[in-house]
Each structure stands twice: as C-alpha cells, then as structure tokens.
Scaffold this motif. Sequence first.
Motif, PDB file in Angstrom:
ATOM      1  N   GLY A  37      37.325  52.855  31.243  1.00 53.46           N
ATOM      2  CA  GLY A  37      38.288  51.979  30.557  1.00 53.46           C
ATOM      3  C   GLY A  37      39.133  51.209  31.567  1.00 53.46           C
ATOM      4  O   GLY A  37      39.401  50.009  31.396  1.00 53.46           O
ATOM      5  N   GLY A  38      39.551  51.899  32.622  1.00 49.51           N
ATOM      6  CA  GLY A  38      40.340  51.242  33.666  1.00 49.51           C
ATOM      7  C   GLY A  38      39.549  50.143  34.344  1.00 49.51           C
ATOM      8  O   GLY A  38      40.083  49.067  34.639  1.00 49.51           O
ATOM      9  N   LEU A  39      38.260  50.377  34.560  1.00 44.47           N
ATOM     10  CA  LEU A  39      37.432  49.355  35.213  1.00 44.47           C
ATOM     11  C   LEU A  39      37.174  48.168  34.286  1.00 44.47           C
ATOM     12  O   LEU A  39      37.066  47.027  34.743  1.00 44.47           O
ATOM     13  CB  LEU A  39      36.112  49.980  35.685  1.00 44.47           C
ATOM     14  N   ILE A  40      37.100  48.438  32.975  1.00 33.38           N
ATOM     15  CA  ILE A  40      36.978  47.318  32.021  1.00 33.38           C
ATOM     16  C   ILE A  40      38.250  46.469  32.079  1.00 33.38           C
ATOM     17  O   ILE A  40      38.201  45.236  32.075  1.00 33.38           O
ATOM     18  CB  ILE A  40      36.719  47.855  30.592  1.00 33.38           C
ATOM     19  N   ALA A  41      39.396  47.149  32.149  1.00 29.71           N
ATOM     20  CA  ALA A  41      40.665  46.410  32.270  1.00 29.71           C
ATOM     21  C   ALA A  41      40.679  45.606  33.565  1.00 29.71           C
ATOM     22  O   ALA A  41      41.179  44.473  33.596  1.00 29.71           O
ATOM     23  CB  ALA A  41      41.847  47.371  32.236  1.00 29.71           C
ATOM     24  N   LEU A  42      40.116  46.162  34.639  1.00 34.14           N
ATOM     25  CA  LEU A  42      40.034  45.418  35.907  1.00 34.14           C
ATOM     26  C   LEU A  42      39.164  44.173  35.728  1.00 34.14           C
ATOM     27  O   LEU A  42      39.525  43.088  36.219  1.00 34.14           O
ATOM     28  CB  LEU A  42      39.456  46.317  37.010  1.00 34.14           C
ATOM     29  N   ALA A  43      38.050  44.323  35.020  1.00 33.70           N
ATOM     30  CA  ALA A  43      37.165  43.175  34.800  1.00 33.70           C
ATOM     31  C   ALA A  43      37.881  42.082  34.011  1.00 33.70           C
ATOM     32  O   ALA A  43      37.863  40.895  34.391  1.00 33.70           O
ATOM     33  CB  ALA A  43      35.897  43.629  34.073  1.00 33.70           C
ATOM     34  N   LEU A  44      38.558  42.489  32.926  1.00 30.96           N
ATOM     35  CA  LEU A  44      39.288  41.504  32.120  1.00 30.96           C
ATOM     36  C   LEU A  44      40.414  40.881  32.946  1.00 30.96           C
ATOM     37  O   LEU A  44      40.648  39.666  32.893  1.00 30.96           O
ATOM     38  CB  LEU A  44      39.860  42.181  30.863  1.00 30.96           C
ATOM     39  N   GLY A  45      41.093  41.727  33.695  1.00 26.55           N
ATOM     40  CA  GLY A  45      42.200  41.239  34.525  1.00 26.55           C
ATOM     41  C   GLY A  45      41.719  40.264  35.587  1.00 26.55           C
ATOM     42  O   GLY A  45      42.393  39.271  35.881  1.00 26.55           O
ATOM     43  N   ALA A  46      40.543  40.527  36.168  1.00 26.31           N
ATOM     44  CA  ALA A  46      40.017  39.648  37.223  1.00 26.31           C
ATOM     45  C   ALA A  46      39.665  38.279  36.650  1.00 26.31           C
ATOM     46  O   ALA A  46      39.978  37.240  37.254  1.00 26.31           O
ATOM     47  CB  ALA A  46      38.789  40.294  37.854  1.00 26.31           C
ATOM     48  N   VAL A  47      39.034  38.278  35.456  1.00 23.64           N
ATOM     49  CA  VAL A  47      38.678  36.998  34.819  1.00 23.64           C
ATOM     50  C   VAL A  47      39.952  36.225  34.466  1.00 23.64           C
ATOM     51  O   VAL A  47      40.071  35.018  34.711  1.00 23.64           O
ATOM     52  CB  VAL A  47      37.823  37.242  33.555  1.00 23.64           C
ATOM     53  N   TRP A  48      40.910  36.928  33.904  1.00 23.27           N
ATOM     54  CA  TRP A  48      42.188  36.316  33.520  1.00 23.27           C
ATOM     55  C   TRP A  48      42.892  35.748  34.754  1.00 23.27           C
ATOM     56  O   TRP A  48      43.435  34.638  34.731  1.00 23.27           O
ATOM     57  CB  TRP A  48      43.055  37.385  32.844  1.00 23.27           C
ATOM     58  N   LEU A  49      42.870  36.519  35.849  1.00 17.34           N
ATOM     59  CA  LEU A  49      43.513  36.117  37.090  1.00 17.34           C
ATOM     60  C   LEU A  49      42.911  34.817  37.602  1.00 17.34           C
ATOM     61  O   LEU A  49      43.635  33.883  37.988  1.00 17.34           O
ATOM     62  CB  LEU A  49      43.313  37.230  38.116  1.00 17.34           C
ATOM     63  N   ALA A  50      41.570  34.748  37.604  1.00 16.03           N
ATOM     64  CA  ALA A  50      40.899  33.548  38.093  1.00 16.03           C
ATOM     65  C   ALA A  50      41.233  32.356  37.202  1.00 16.03           C
ATOM     66  O   ALA A  50      41.439  31.228  37.683  1.00 16.03           O
ATOM     67  CB  ALA A  50      39.389  33.783  38.140  1.00 16.03           C
ATOM     68  N   TRP A  51      41.318  32.596  35.900  1.00 14.15           N
ATOM     69  CA  TRP A  51      41.641  31.541  34.937  1.00 14.15           C
ATOM     70  C   TRP A  51      43.059  31.031  35.167  1.00 14.15           C
ATOM     71  O   TRP A  51      43.298  29.822  35.210  1.00 14.15           O
ATOM     72  CB  TRP A  51      41.477  32.107  33.521  1.00 14.15           C
ATOM     73  N   GLU A  52      44.010  31.938  35.341  1.00 11.05           N
ATOM     74  CA  GLU A  52      45.403  31.534  35.585  1.00 11.05           C
ATOM     75  C   GLU A  52      45.495  30.777  36.902  1.00 11.05           C
ATOM     76  O   GLU A  52      46.245  29.807  37.020  1.00 11.05           O
ATOM     77  CB  GLU A  52      46.324  32.764  35.641  1.00 11.05           C
ATOM     78  N   ALA A  53      44.731  31.248  37.911  1.00  5.02           N
ATOM     79  CA  ALA A  53      44.789  30.594  39.219  1.00  5.02           C
ATOM     80  C   ALA A  53      44.274  29.151  39.125  1.00  5.02           C
ATOM     81  O   ALA A  53      44.802  28.251  39.775  1.00  5.02           O
ATOM     82  CB  ALA A  53      43.963  31.388  40.224  1.00  5.02           C
ATOM     83  N   ARG A  54      43.273  28.944  38.277  1.00  2.00           N
ATOM     84  CA  ARG A  54      42.655  27.618  38.133  1.00  2.00           C
ATOM     85  C   ARG A  54      43.614  26.629  37.481  1.00  2.00           C
ATOM     86  O   ARG A  54      43.679  25.471  37.854  1.00  2.00           O
ATOM     87  CB  ARG A  54      41.380  27.755  37.296  1.00  2.00           C
ATOM     88  N   ARG A  55      44.359  27.131  36.485  1.00  4.81           N
ATOM     89  CA  ARG A  55      45.208  26.200  35.729  1.00  4.81           C
ATOM     90  C   ARG A  55      46.641  26.176  36.269  1.00  4.81           C
ATOM     91  O   ARG A  55      47.512  25.518  35.706  1.00  4.81           O
ATOM     92  CB  ARG A  55      45.183  26.562  34.232  1.00  4.81           C
ATOM     93  N   GLY A  56      46.898  26.886  37.377  1.00  9.48           N
ATOM     94  CA  GLY A  56      48.255  26.904  37.940  1.00  9.48           C
ATOM     95  C   GLY A  56      49.070  28.030  37.354  1.00  9.48           C
ATOM     96  O   GLY A  56      49.014  28.287  36.140  1.00  9.48           O
ATOM     97  N   TRP A  57      49.817  28.700  38.202  1.00 13.46           N
ATOM     98  CA  TRP A  57      50.532  29.893  37.747  1.00 13.46           C
ATOM     99  C   TRP A  57      51.686  29.543  36.835  1.00 13.46           C
ATOM    100  O   TRP A  57      52.426  28.613  37.093  1.00 13.46           O
ATOM    101  CB  TRP A  57      51.072  30.666  38.957  1.00 13.46           C
ATOM    102  N   PRO A  58      51.871  30.301  35.732  1.00  8.89           N
ATOM    103  CA  PRO A  58      53.046  30.096  34.896  1.00  8.89           C
ATOM    104  C   PRO A  58      54.290  30.633  35.599  1.00  8.89           C
ATOM    105  O   PRO A  58      54.189  31.308  36.622  1.00  8.89           O
ATOM    106  CB  PRO A  58      52.733  30.902  33.634  1.00  8.89           C
ATOM    107  N   VAL A  59      55.430  30.324  35.042  1.00 11.30           N
ATOM    108  CA  VAL A  59      56.678  30.730  35.686  1.00 11.30           C
ATOM    109  C   VAL A  59      56.823  32.253  35.660  1.00 11.30           C
ATOM    110  O   VAL A  59      56.170  32.951  34.881  1.00 11.30           O
ATOM    111  CB  VAL A  59      57.898  30.077  34.979  1.00 11.30           C
ATOM    112  N   HIS A  60      57.706  32.714  36.541  1.00  8.03           N
ATOM    113  CA  HIS A  60      58.032  34.133  36.639  1.00  8.03           C
ATOM    114  C   HIS A  60      58.498  34.642  35.265  1.00  8.03           C
ATOM    115  O   HIS A  60      59.245  33.970  34.569  1.00  8.03           O
ATOM    116  CB  HIS A  60      59.180  34.251  37.649  1.00  8.03           C
ATOM    117  N   LEU A  61      58.045  35.817  34.871  1.00 12.05           N
ATOM    118  CA  LEU A  61      58.390  36.462  33.596  1.00 12.05           C
ATOM    119  C   LEU A  61      57.858  35.704  32.379  1.00 12.05           C
ATOM    120  O   LEU A  61      58.324  35.916  31.263  1.00 12.05           O
ATOM    121  CB  LEU A  61      59.906  36.671  33.448  1.00 12.05           C
ATOM    122  N   HIS A  62      56.886  34.824  32.593  1.00 11.04           N
ATOM    123  CA  HIS A  62      56.205  34.192  31.465  1.00 11.04           C
ATOM    124  C   HIS A  62      55.437  35.285  30.707  1.00 11.04           C
ATOM    125  O   HIS A  62      54.926  36.225  31.324  1.00 11.04           O
ATOM    126  CB  HIS A  62      55.239  33.127  31.999  1.00 11.04           C
TER     127      HIS A  62
END
Lengths: 458, 113
Positions: A37-62
């Motif tokens: 389960g933790g590794l699935i969360a890592l996979a989702l988190g990695a995809v999300w991270l790459a997506w956020e990085a592509r579109r520019g980081w939102p503000v702190h505490l977004h």
Amino acid sequence: MEAGLSRSLAPEASRAPGLGTVPLVGGARPSLVFIGGGLIALALGAVWLAWEARRGWPVHLHPRVIALSHLWLPGFLLSICIGASYQLMPVVLGTRLQAGVASLWAHAVLHAAGMGALVIGLASGNFAWAAAGGVAISAGVIRLFLATLRTFAVSSRRDAAAWSFPLAGAWLTATVLAGVLLALNRRYAFLTLSVIDLLRMHAHLGLAGYFLTLLQGVTFQLLPMFTLGQPGLPRWASAGLLASQSGLLLLAPGLAASGRILTVGGALLLLVGVAASGAALIATLRTRRRRVLDPGVRAFVIGGVAIVLSAIGGAGLALDVVPDHKALPFASAYGLLGVVGGLSLMILGMLCKILPFLVWMKAYGPRLGREPVPMATTLSSPLLERTWLLVHLCSIGLLVTGAAGEFSVVTAAGGVLLAFASGCYLLNATRVFSHLRGKPRVAPRPGDLPSPFNPQSA
Amino acid sequence: MNSSTNPSLVAHLQTAFGKVYDPEFGVSIHDLGLIYDIVASADGAVFITMSLTSRYCPAGDVILSGIQSAAEAVPGVSSVQIDLVWEPEWTPERLTPAARSQLGWESTGSPSP
C-alpha cells in the motif's frame, strides 16, 4: 542422550530455556500488504509530483500541496513503517506481538480507507472527508499503539531500540489526533491558537516525533543485522533518544503557542539528540564485518546525514538566523531536505533490505534445506537500486537548491527527477514482489520444527 | 566439536549444511559457524547443537527448519534433534576464512569504515 552414544558437546554450551525464535507475524502477509500500500502511494505521489512540477508549483500550504504531502507521509512512508514495525517489533522486543492477526488486517483496512478519504478530502477542500479519513487512520494507529504497549510490557529489553517503539507510537497517536482536530477546526473553527502554528506542530510531531524516534531506535537493530556488525556506542544511542524526546516535549508546545524559548530549546535538544544518534550510527558502522555497503544501506546512511543537516537547518530557523524574507523558502528547503532527503532515503534504504527478506521468507523460506533456493539479496536488481539512489540524490540537490533559492525551474526539474527515481524504485520492488507468484506451498512433514509456514506444528 | 560414533555421517551432514545458506548474507550456515556440534549415533540418530547470529534473528525459524530438512535428506539419518543454544554466544569470530573472504572481512582485523 541415548545409551551408547558418544557425544562431546562443547562444555560451555548450554540450552537457554524459553528462548526461541520469533516467527513471522501472520506469515508476513499483513506487513507486505502495508508495504505494498505504501508503494502504491509512492507511485501515485510520484506521478502527482511530476504533474505538479510540469504545471508549476502551487503556493505554500495550497490544498494540493497539503494533500500531496499527506499522500507522501502517512500514505507512503507511514504505511511502510507500520508494515515493517509489525514484523520488526517482536524481533526487537524478543517476544510475540501482543495482537491477533485479525487486528492487523483491521488496521490495514482502516488505514487504506482513511488514507483515501484524507487525501481526496484535503485535495478537494472537503474537510469533513479529511476529518473522517483522519478518524479512520487514528483508529488504526491507536490499535497499533495499544499492541505496542502490550508487547513492550511483556518484553524485558529496555535499550534505545526497544524504547523507540512505544515512544514513536505515542507521538504518532498525538500526531493523528492533532490532525483530526485541525481538520474539524476548518469546519467548526473552535481552536483559538494560530492554525499555521498548529500545522507546524502537527508536522513536527509526525516527522520528528514518530519517524525520527523510530529511526533513532531501530537503526541499532537493523544496521548490525544487515552489515554483520554490533551496536556501537549504545549509551550515545540512548542519550540521543532521550535528548530528542526532551526536545520534542519542548518543541511541540513551543510551536503550537509560538513560544520562542520553548521552540529554540526544543530545536537545539533535537539537534543534540540527532548528533548523538549519528555518532552511535557511525560507531555501529565501523564494527561491520560486511565491508561493502549495498545501495540500501548506503541510502540509509546518507539519509542519516541529511537528517543531521535538516536538524541544523531547523535549529537555524528556530534561532531566526535566516532573514525574514528568506524564511519561507528556507523552511521549504528544510522540509524537503528532512522528508525527501532524510526520512525517505532512510526508510527506502531499509526497505531495500526488508522487502526482499520478507518476500524470500514467504516464497523460498519453506524450501530452505530441501532444494536450492536463491538468496534474498538476489531478488533485487542492483542496477535499479543504484540508479534509484543516484537519481534520488540528484533530485534532493535540485529540490533543496530550487526551494531555498526560489528557482521554480530547478524545483520542477527536481520533482521530475524524484518521480523518475521513484519509478526505478517501484520497478525494482515489483520485481521483488513477483517472486510471490506461482510458488506452490511446501507441505509440512510430521517431523518439521514449529514454523510460521506450517502452523499446525507450532 | 563433532565427536561421534559415526564420523562419516557427520562428514556428510557437514557437507549438507554447507549448502544451506543464510538468506541475507549468502554464506552457508556451516561457514557462518552456527553449527556448534554434530553427534551421530551408529543407528543414524543425529543431535545438532547450534545457535543463530542473534537472539532476535527474524529468519531463525526458517534456518532451523532448513537445517532439519537438510539433515533428514542425508542418507543414513534416522532422526534429527536440534538444540538451539545461546551460550556460547555466536560472534563473527566463528566465521570460517571462506566466509570472511566472501564478506570482505579479512581474518587479520576489523574493516576500516
């Protein structure tokens, strides 16, 4: 001894009654489910991270940043630590886990359901969902804490490794309950303290209270085990744990109430605790008989260095040595160094050792001595492990530099690299898990020793 | 160690234990020095005294079971009894030269960090 038998036992050899081995809890299945389960969360988190990085980081505490950090911390790192703890705790404490396997499965269900509701609720701004998820996670954590207390009570071991379990469990319980209160406060606004301050306290309770406390103890069980060494400077390890616990007792109320003296005192004590544990870690490493460090152990040690640097950064923030206009980016860099650099490297590094071992125990352990079996270390790909570590280290450099210097392009590149590193890690983990497929069970024989694989003989 | 009324059976057992590997270190149980004593009677009854690298060894059950299975597979063995002991405590000094070499630890001293 049978008559007529010539026996020459070493004269000093003596049996230790009541001391046996500690079998795998639930055949390691609940632990592997938590880790999966933790590794699935890592996979989702990695995809999300790459997506956020592509579109520019939102503000702190977004809300998306808060949701992603919860997917990474309780979703990924905590799930892995819980899975490993259920297996490791009885090993460290030298006694059976004082909880039924059904209780572990109940915890797994509560944790998975709670994580889903928490992350969706935080990302969408639906704090009722977030609170409901937090309640489910808390219910599971309280089960874990009670099992920890009962297991600790029947154990006689009382060193840093043993104490780290109940102490970390207490901080984790405080963390999740504080999180539920914060989520409820978004809906009913009943807290009089600053929400930002309470969020800082919540984060530090979890990061330093749970993860750091656990690592300050289990390091001195795992590192000797994986390197064929012995715990070095055990008094320093104990002093390190004591100092960090004292520091947390000051830091938590200091952060919640913006109390500068408490916060500074707590941060400095935490730094002293981390430094003492670091010295014990180096001493332990020097005793090793296995000279070459594999990527997992190397990642663990580098993560320890990042934790020390992060603790120095935290003390610097508490002492206000950073100019006001740089405080926020510096705090982001401090958080990234501590979480991505320190905790993630240490936990993923140890998982490089623990996951193949647990899978080997399930897939090949029952065949040992009956037929040729591969070794646990051969289930992983050294190339993927080395690639993961190299790219992960590069990503830390970019993320921390980008955050501290407010270079959004550099931070984005770091996010993409971290996602790539996570992909390498997950590929390797999938390869390890694949050994669980299609292995027929070995039928127990009447003369078999008690074993978790043939429970009827236990 | 290893006095017995059946030395050839003991030799076969030692060979068998040389093929049972610790899952983490890839070193055989024999080369790790975990087998303290093997006694074999003329009728094939085998008594093994052994230890583990740690009282908290998570692979303990599997290693004991593996030793039992390997011993039972040796022709001429009629029964196997294993005594798990903690004294004398296992230390890395019990590693054979082959194991030391495999782990990168020379017998002349401890490694530099």
